[in-house]
Every structure is written in structure tokens, then in C-alpha cells.
Motif scaffolding. Structure first.
Motif, PDB file in Angstrom:
ATOM      1  N   LYS A  19      -3.097  -0.453   5.426  1.00 31.28           N
ATOM      2  CA  LYS A  19      -1.716  -0.686   4.998  1.00 31.28           C
ATOM      3  C   LYS A  19      -1.653  -1.844   4.005  1.00 31.28           C
ATOM      4  CE  LYS A  19       2.980  -1.205   6.787  1.00 31.28           C
ATOM      5  NZ  LYS A  19       3.837  -1.315   7.997  1.00 31.28           N
ATOM      6  N   ARG A  20      -2.475  -2.863   4.241  1.00 35.75           N
ATOM      7  CA  ARG A  20      -2.484  -4.022   3.340  1.00 35.75           C
ATOM      8  C   ARG A  20      -3.072  -3.679   1.980  1.00 35.75           C
ATOM      9  NH1 ARG A  20      -4.290  -9.770   5.414  1.00 35.75           N
ATOM     10  NH2 ARG A  20      -3.481 -10.165   3.326  1.00 35.75           N
ATOM     11  N   VAL A  21      -4.129  -2.885   1.960  1.00 33.03           N
ATOM     12  CA  VAL A  21      -4.806  -2.626   0.680  1.00 33.03           C
ATOM     13  C   VAL A  21      -4.162  -1.493  -0.112  1.00 33.03           C
ATOM     14  CG1 VAL A  21      -6.999  -3.519   1.510  1.00 33.03           C
ATOM     15  CG2 VAL A  21      -6.533  -1.084   1.735  1.00 33.03           C
ATOM     16  N   SER A  22      -3.343  -0.665   0.541  1.00 33.24           N
ATOM     17  CA  SER A  22      -2.717   0.458  -0.159  1.00 33.24           C
ATOM     18  C   SER A  22      -1.308   0.142  -0.635  1.00 33.24           C
ATOM     19  CB  SER A  22      -2.669   1.685   0.757  1.00 33.24           C
ATOM     20  OG  SER A  22      -1.775   1.465   1.837  1.00 33.24           O
ATOM     21  N   GLY A  23      -0.612  -0.742   0.090  1.00 33.84           N
ATOM     22  CA  GLY A  23       0.779  -1.022  -0.250  1.00 33.84           C
ATOM     23  C   GLY A  23       1.735  -0.199   0.566  1.00 33.84           C
ATOM     24  N   SER A  24       1.282   0.984   1.003  1.00 30.59           N
ATOM     25  CA  SER A  24       2.117   1.845   1.838  1.00 30.59           C
ATOM     26  C   SER A  24       1.268   2.946   2.450  1.00 30.59           C
ATOM     27  CB  SER A  24       3.244   2.479   1.013  1.00 30.59           C
ATOM     28  OG  SER A  24       3.949   3.441   1.776  1.00 30.59           O
ATOM     29  N   LEU A  25       1.415   3.109   3.761  1.00 30.66           N
ATOM     30  CA  LEU A  25       0.814   4.257   4.439  1.00 30.66           C
ATOM     31  C   LEU A  25       1.868   5.293   4.805  1.00 30.66           C
ATOM     32  CD1 LEU A  25      -1.888   2.757   6.874  1.00 30.66           C
ATOM     33  CD2 LEU A  25      -2.239   3.949   4.710  1.00 30.66           C
ATOM     34  N   ALA A  26       3.079   5.115   4.275  1.00 31.40           N
ATOM     35  CA  ALA A  26       4.154   6.067   4.552  1.00 31.40           C
ATOM     36  C   ALA A  26       3.812   7.417   3.937  1.00 31.40           C
ATOM     37  CB  ALA A  26       5.475   5.545   3.992  1.00 31.40           C
ATOM     38  N   THR A  28       5.796   9.555   2.991  1.00 30.94           N
ATOM     39  CA  THR A  28       6.762   9.848   1.923  1.00 30.94           C
ATOM     40  C   THR A  28       6.386   9.167   0.606  1.00 30.94           C
ATOM     41  OG1 THR A  28       8.121   7.999   2.720  1.00 30.94           O
ATOM     42  CG2 THR A  28       8.669  10.220   3.524  1.00 30.94           C
ATOM     43  N   LYS A  29       5.421   8.240   0.646  1.00 30.59           N
ATOM     44  CA  LYS A  29       4.966   7.553  -0.566  1.00 30.59           C
ATOM     45  C   LYS A  29       3.440   7.592  -0.632  1.00 30.59           C
ATOM     46  CE  LYS A  29       8.927   4.415  -0.656  1.00 30.59           C
ATOM     47  NZ  LYS A  29       9.357   2.997  -0.601  1.00 30.59           N
ATOM     48  N   PRO A  30       2.868   8.771  -0.822  1.00 31.35           N
ATOM     49  CA  PRO A  30       1.402   8.905  -0.787  1.00 31.35           C
ATOM     50  C   PRO A  30       0.742   8.239  -1.988  1.00 31.35           C
ATOM     51  CG  PRO A  30       2.408  10.953  -1.517  1.00 31.35           C
ATOM     52  CD  PRO A  30       3.533  10.050  -1.113  1.00 31.35           C
ATOM     53  N   ASN A  31      -0.481   7.788  -1.791  1.00 34.62           N
ATOM     54  CA  ASN A  31      -1.249   7.198  -2.880  1.00 34.62           C
ATOM     55  C   ASN A  31      -2.731   7.407  -2.612  1.00 34.62           C
ATOM     56  OD1 ASN A  31      -2.258   4.797  -1.274  1.00 34.62           O
ATOM     57  ND2 ASN A  31      -0.049   4.420  -1.157  1.00 34.62           N
ATOM     58  N   LEU A  32      -3.558   6.956  -3.530  1.00 36.51           N
ATOM     59  CA  LEU A  32      -5.006   7.159  -3.421  1.00 36.51           C
ATOM     60  C   LEU A  32      -5.562   6.601  -2.110  1.00 36.51           C
ATOM     61  CD1 LEU A  32      -7.576   6.365  -6.265  1.00 36.51           C
ATOM     62  CD2 LEU A  32      -8.084   5.902  -3.888  1.00 36.51           C
ATOM     63  N   VAL A  33      -5.200   5.367  -1.784  1.00 33.15           N
ATOM     64  CA  VAL A  33      -5.778   4.709  -0.613  1.00 33.15           C
ATOM     65  C   VAL A  33      -5.255   5.313   0.687  1.00 33.15           C
ATOM     66  CG1 VAL A  33      -6.087   2.500   0.559  1.00 33.15           C
ATOM     67  CG2 VAL A  33      -6.115   2.594  -1.936  1.00 33.15           C
ATOM     68  N   SER A  34      -3.978   5.679   0.723  1.00 32.59           N
ATOM     69  CA  SER A  34      -3.448   6.287   1.947  1.00 32.59           C
ATOM     70  C   SER A  34      -4.085   7.645   2.202  1.00 32.59           C
ATOM     71  CB  SER A  34      -1.926   6.401   1.881  1.00 32.59           C
ATOM     72  OG  SER A  34      -1.508   7.321   0.894  1.00 32.59           O
ATOM     73  N   LEU A  35      -4.392   8.377   1.128  1.00 38.11           N
ATOM     74  CA  LEU A  35      -5.082   9.665   1.297  1.00 38.11           C
ATOM     75  C   LEU A  35      -6.500   9.464   1.809  1.00 38.11           C
ATOM     76  CD1 LEU A  35      -4.200  12.098  -1.632  1.00 38.11           C
ATOM     77  CD2 LEU A  35      -3.671  12.318   0.778  1.00 38.11           C
ATOM     78  N   VAL A  36      -7.160   8.406   1.336  1.00 37.78           N
ATOM     79  CA  VAL A  36      -8.492   8.081   1.850  1.00 37.78           C
ATOM     80  C   VAL A  36      -8.427   7.862   3.352  1.00 37.78           C
ATOM     81  CG1 VAL A  36     -10.263   6.275   1.891  1.00 37.78           C
ATOM     82  CG2 VAL A  36      -9.452   7.160  -0.294  1.00 37.78           C
ATOM     83  N   PHE A  37      -7.422   7.109   3.799  1.00 42.78           N
ATOM     84  CA  PHE A  37      -7.303   6.830   5.228  1.00 42.78           C
ATOM     85  C   PHE A  37      -6.969   8.091   6.018  1.00 42.78           C
ATOM     86  CE2 PHE A  37      -4.500   6.006   8.865  1.00 42.78           C
ATOM     87  CZ  PHE A  37      -5.401   5.339   9.686  1.00 42.78           C
ATOM     88  N   LEU A  95      -9.576 -11.024  -4.709  1.00 48.24           N
ATOM     89  CA  LEU A  95     -10.204 -11.523  -5.931  1.00 48.24           C
ATOM     90  C   LEU A  95      -9.396 -11.161  -7.180  1.00 48.24           C
ATOM     91  CD1 LEU A  95     -13.961 -10.736  -5.167  1.00 48.24           C
ATOM     92  CD2 LEU A  95     -12.878 -12.989  -5.228  1.00 48.24           C
ATOM     93  N   ALA A  96      -8.738 -10.000  -7.146  1.00 49.51           N
ATOM     94  CA  ALA A  96      -7.951  -9.545  -8.293  1.00 49.51           C
ATOM     95  C   ALA A  96      -6.504 -10.004  -8.220  1.00 49.51           C
ATOM     96  CB  ALA A  96      -7.999  -8.011  -8.379  1.00 49.51           C
ATOM     97  N   ASN A  97      -6.156 -10.793  -7.191  1.00 45.70           N
ATOM     98  CA  ASN A  97      -4.778 -11.248  -6.985  1.00 45.70           C
ATOM     99  C   ASN A  97      -3.815 -10.052  -6.982  1.00 45.70           C
ATOM    100  OD1 ASN A  97      -2.815 -13.205  -6.526  1.00 45.70           O
ATOM    101  ND2 ASN A  97      -2.409 -13.485  -8.719  1.00 45.70           N
ATOM    102  N   PHE A  98      -4.189  -9.017  -6.258  1.00 46.43           N
ATOM    103  CA  PHE A  98      -3.439  -7.752  -6.237  1.00 46.43           C
ATOM    104  C   PHE A  98      -2.560  -7.707  -4.995  1.00 46.43           C
ATOM    105  CE2 PHE A  98      -3.459  -3.144  -4.965  1.00 46.43           C
ATOM    106  CZ  PHE A  98      -2.649  -2.686  -5.994  1.00 46.43           C
ATOM    107  N   ASN A  99      -1.253  -7.673  -5.228  1.00 54.96           N
ATOM    108  CA  ASN A  99      -0.283  -7.514  -4.145  1.00 54.96           C
ATOM    109  C   ASN A  99       0.057  -6.035  -4.054  1.00 54.96           C
ATOM    110  OD1 ASN A  99       2.188  -7.285  -2.632  1.00 54.96           O
ATOM    111  ND2 ASN A  99       2.519  -9.479  -2.933  1.00 54.96           N
ATOM    112  N   ALA A 100      -0.632  -5.326  -3.175  1.00 60.27           N
ATOM    113  CA  ALA A 100      -0.535  -3.864  -3.128  1.00 60.27           C
ATOM    114  C   ALA A 100       0.885  -3.380  -2.868  1.00 60.27           C
ATOM    115  CB  ALA A 100      -1.491  -3.321  -2.066  1.00 60.27           C
ATOM    116  N   LYS A 101       1.568  -4.007  -1.925  1.00 63.00           N
ATOM    117  CA  LYS A 101       2.912  -3.551  -1.557  1.00 63.00           C
ATOM    118  C   LYS A 101       3.872  -3.668  -2.731  1.00 63.00           C
ATOM    119  CE  LYS A 101       6.541  -4.178   1.916  1.00 63.00           C
ATOM    120  NZ  LYS A 101       6.952  -4.916   3.143  1.00 63.00           N
ATOM    121  N   ARG A 102       3.871  -4.816  -3.406  1.00 59.86           N
ATOM    122  CA  ARG A 102       4.801  -5.022  -4.511  1.00 59.86           C
ATOM    123  C   ARG A 102       4.412  -4.195  -5.730  1.00 59.86           C
ATOM    124  NH1 ARG A 102       3.574  -9.900  -6.014  1.00 59.86           N
ATOM    125  NH2 ARG A 102       2.598  -9.272  -7.971  1.00 59.86           N
ATOM    126  N   GLU A 103       3.129  -4.202  -6.090  1.00 63.61           N
ATOM    127  CA  GLU A 103       2.717  -3.533  -7.322  1.00 63.61           C
ATOM    128  C   GLU A 103       2.797  -2.019  -7.211  1.00 63.61           C
ATOM    129  OE1 GLU A 103      -0.561  -5.079  -9.580  1.00 63.61           O
ATOM    130  OE2 GLU A 103      -0.576  -6.962  -8.469  1.00 63.61           O
TER     131      GLU A 103
END
Length: 460
Positions: A19-26, A28-37, A95-103
Motif C-alpha cells: 500500500k505504501r509503495v503503490s499509493g493505492s491498493l483500492a 477501483t484505482k488499479p495500478n502496476l504495483v497493485s496488480l503485482v500484489f 531514495l527517489a523521494n517518491f510519495n506514492a499516494k500523492r503522486e
């Protein structure tokens, strides 16, 4: 009960990390990382791993294990991936200063840039590539001795299983033309054409999209494989979500799932001739077994076979471009496991490869060290890709490339490790479209430069 306790703790920890690295595990909002999980790890790998370690799987592949200890080793290895893959991805984000949820939320809201709307250069270039890809689809069908789809339409049900293997392994044409231009490129081109159709509302894009869409459907079902057409539909859903044309709700997810379930039943009954309802509905066979056990069972076979029945490969199953440097013949571990566990299927031509979670191939080559290093490498690869696409301009090409990788990375995770080291299809497609963008941008910048020079000369 210890295995069940470990499974619950690992699952909770994995959910929190993903959830932290994807920004959303919902859903209704699928993404690359949530599909991996969801797809690659939890559903396709970890549920089945629990059944196997508890010895309640009743799955035909697991019956081929020579050592009962392989149940525990395989479960421990998959549990390791469930935690350390997202943990590595979290390190990359830090390391990349990536805020997954916001971005990720900002990316969903961002409008699609209408690249090259008033210029014909890009359309003509895109049209040329589209024609090549559609010709590649026709070439694939012509070079396939017996097309399973056509045999099905003729009513020839007896040899469909063998014909599907023959279509993949005994293709009479150039494999690169089929795999790159027909199978990989055509669906992606149709997605890009669809975005341009929606964005520009121009008929030229609409008709090109229709032609590409028909070709994409054909190439995804010609060999009667069940998963490609489903993943193509999922890519379309992703496109509509990311351009703001579809908002997923629980009701829509339920409806889509129901339609998918009906389609799966249809395929099993009419294509594979299933008539045993009890076996069809069992968790260890039919479509349920295919989902939760078929992808992960070969991982346990890898841990059971390599280092005992078969020596470690020491890199022999890595991409041919790598093995060629050392004059080593390439051999995929998934093929060796099939030959070891089911030699009769290799002899009668119905056996292909037993693809499975990426750590299996890493283990087959380098043992437990391969599992550790492979997990870290893949975690870095996935998260870097995710961050790069989230931060790239949201134009039709980058958007559709993002969706292409969002679907194909999870599929590759349960296909092997070698493709993450060197994948000619991914490399070609990325270079092709980035090259197109750079070429057109260079043309536009050059035109603007000479226009300014001309205007300055007229003023003088």
C-alpha cells in the motif's frame, strides 16, 4: 498451524508495504504495483502456497514432489518474496523521494496532453507502423499450419489441446515478427489510437483504431489461449480509467467479474470439453485451480528438482544474448521441469513449459542466492519503472506504455526471471515509441528554428 500463523502475519505485512509503495491498493484505482500484489503474488502465488504447505492442495503437479520438505522450502521462499519485494521497492521510493499516494492520485487527475494534434507527421508515421503490425497479424495466421481458432469454428474439437501447443512451439514463420509486431505491438497501437480518437475526435484516428482493434482481438484469440484476451480487456479498462472516461465502482467490478466468470466457463466447456461439473468447481482443478495453484505449483517443483535431480543451471536459462557471450546453450528451467515431471506430455507434443513465479528460475540458476538477489533486483526494476512513468508527461504514448507495462510486468513475474534481465520486446517497443516522439519533436523544433530565422530575415 504455524504455517497458517506465518501466512497471516506475512499477508498483513505485505499488504501494508505494498500500500505504501503503490499509493493505492483500492480495486477501483488499479495500478502496476497493485496488480503485482493482487495478481502475481497474493492470488496466483500465496494462497496456493498455503494450501501446499498444509498438504491440502490435492493438486496433480504437487503429487510429483520427491521430497516433502520442498513444501516448506517453497512456502518460505514465497513468504520471503511477499515481504522483501515490497521492502526493496520502499527503499527505492525513499531514495527517489517518491510519495506514492500523492503522486499516483495527481497522475489520475492529470489531463492527457494532446500531443501533435495539428500535425500529420505523427499520424502518418503511426499509420505506417500500424499497417506493418496488421500485416504481421496476417503473416502469423498464414504461417500457422493449423490455426486453433479456425479449427474451432470448423467444429474440430478433438485436437485443440495439441494445436494450441503447435501454434506456439511449431510456428513456421519468423518468431520475432510474430512476437513483436503482431502479438505485442498491435494491442498497444490500438490503445494509443483509442486515446487519440477520444482526444481529437477525428475520423482518421477512429477508423485506424477500428482496424487495429479488430487485429488485436484476432491475434489475442487465434491460438485459443484464455489469458491474453482477458489481459487485453483489462488494458482497455485501464486506459478508460486513466483518461477519465470510466470510474470504477464496486458494482462495476462485480459486473465485470461476473462477465469474466461466464466467459471462463464458456471457454472451458466449449473449447476444452469439460463435462465433470464437480471437478470443474473444485478448488484444486478447473478454473479455480488454474488461478490459485497452477502458477505456483511449478515453483515448488523447481525447489524439489534443481540441485537434486537436475544440477543448477549456473546461468544457462538467462537470455540468449547473455549466454551467447559464454558460448553456453540456452535452456529454460520451466521446460526442464516439464520434461522431468511430465515426460509423456513432452513426447506426445502437448507439453510446453511450466512457467511460474520468477524466483523459481532464479533458484534453478543460482540456488538460494539467486532467490535473494533476484527478489531485490526485480523490486528495484518494478519500482523504478513505476516512478518513471508516474513522473513522465501524460501524453497518449507514455500513458499507453505505462498501461502496457502495468499489465505485462505482473504477467512476467509469474513467467520467469530471465525476462527481467533482457527483454527484446520491451526494449524494442520502448525505443520505437520514444524514438517516434523524439523524431517528431526534432522535426517541430527544426521547423520552428528556421521559421524564426526566416521571420528575422524578412524584418531586416
Amino acid at each position: 498451524m504455524l504455517a497458517l500463523f506465518v501466512w497471516i502475519i506475512v499477508s498483513i505485512l505485505s499488504i501494508m508495504l505494498f500500500k505504501r509503495v503503490s499509493g493505492s491498493l483500492a480495486l477501483t484505482k488499479p495500478n502496476l504495483v497493485s496488480l503485482v500484489f493482487y495478481y502475481s503474488l497474493f492470488v496466483s502465488s500465496y494462497i496456493g502456497s498455503l494450501l501446499i504447505v498444509l498438504d491440502i492442495d490435492h493438486y496433480y503437479m504437487i503429487n510429483k514432489l520427491d521430497h516433502e520438505s520442498s513444501r516448506y522450502i517453497g512456502f518460505a521462499a514465497v513468504s520471503f518474496v511477499m515481504v522483501f519485494l515490497p521492502l526493496t521497492m520502499l527503499g527505492v521510493s525513499k531514495l527517489a523521494n517518491f510519495n506514492a499516494k500523492r503522486e499516483f492520485a495527481d497522475y489520475l487527475k492529470k489531463p492527457v496532453a494532446n500531443t501533435f494534434d495539428q500535425k500529420n507527421e505523427f499520424y502518418l508515421l503511426f499509420l505506417g507502423i500500424s499497417i506493418i503490425s496488421m500485416l504481421a497479424v496476417a503473416y502469423t495466421l498464414l504461417k500457422t499450419y493449423q490455426v486453433p481458432l479456425f479449427e474451432l469454428l470448423k467444429g474440430n474439437f478433438a485436437e485443440l489441446g495439441k494445436l494450441r501447443i503447435d501454434a506456439a512451439r511449431n510456428f513456421n514463420g519468423n518468431v520475432l515478427i510474430r512476437n513483436i509486431f503482431a502479438i505485442a505491438l498491435t494491442p498497444l497501437l490500438s490503445l494509443i489510437a483509442y486515446v487519440y480518437t477520444v482526444k481529437t475526435k477525428q475520423l482518421k484516428w477512429f477508423f485506424l483504431f477500428l482496424a487495429l482493434f479488430g487485429s488485436a482481438i484476432l491475434i489475442n484469440i487465434y491460438d485459443l489461449a484464455k489469458s491474453p484476451i482477458f489481459f487485453y480487456i483489462i488494458m482497455f479498462i485501464f486506459v478508460r480509467i486513466y483518461i477519465g472516461k470510466t470510474v470504477l465502482t464496486r458494482g462495476k467490478i462485480f459486473a465485470l467479474s461476473a462477465i469474466g466468470a461466464v466467459a471462463i466457463v464458456f471457454m472451458y466447456v466449449f473449447i476444452q470439453g469439460v463435462n465433470d461439473i464437480e471437478a470443474f468447481l473444485s478448488y484444486s482443478s478447473g478454473p479455480i485451480g488454474r488461478i490459485i495453484l497452477a502458477q505456483i505449483a511449478p515453483t515448488f517443483l523447481h525447489f524439489d528438482i534443481f540441485g537434486d535431480s537436475i544440477p543448477f543451471l549456473h546461468g544457462s536459462s538467462l537470455p540468449s544474448i547473455i549466454t551467447g557471450w559464454f558460448d553456453v546453450e540456452q535452456v529454460r528451467s520451466a521446460r526442464l521441469v516439464m520434461a522431468n515431471a511430465f515426460p509423456n506430455r513432452i513426447e506426445d507434443g502437448t507439453g510446453g513449459v511450466l512457467n511460474t513465479l520468477f524466483i523459481a528460475e532464479a533458484y534453478a540458476n543460482f540456488g538460494y542466492l539467486g532467490v535473494i538477489i533476484g527478489t531485490i533486483y526485480v523490486g528495484i526494476f518494478i519500482q523504478l519503472l513505476y516512478i518513471i512513468f508516474i513522473r513522465l508527461p501524460k501524453n497518449p504514448i507514455f500513458l499507453c506504455l505505462f498501461i502496457y507495462f502495468s499489465i505485462n510486468i505482473p504477467r512476467t513475474l509469474v513467467g520467469g526471471f530471465a525476462d527481467f534481465l533482457f527483454n527484446p520486446i520491451w526494449l524494442f517497443i520502448t525505443c520505437l515509441f520514444v524514438g517516434m516522439l523524439l523524431f517528431i519533436r526534432f522535426r517541430l523544433d527544426l521547423f520552428a528554428y528556421f521559421s524564426k530565422r526566416k521571420a528575422a530575415g524578412n524584418e531586416r
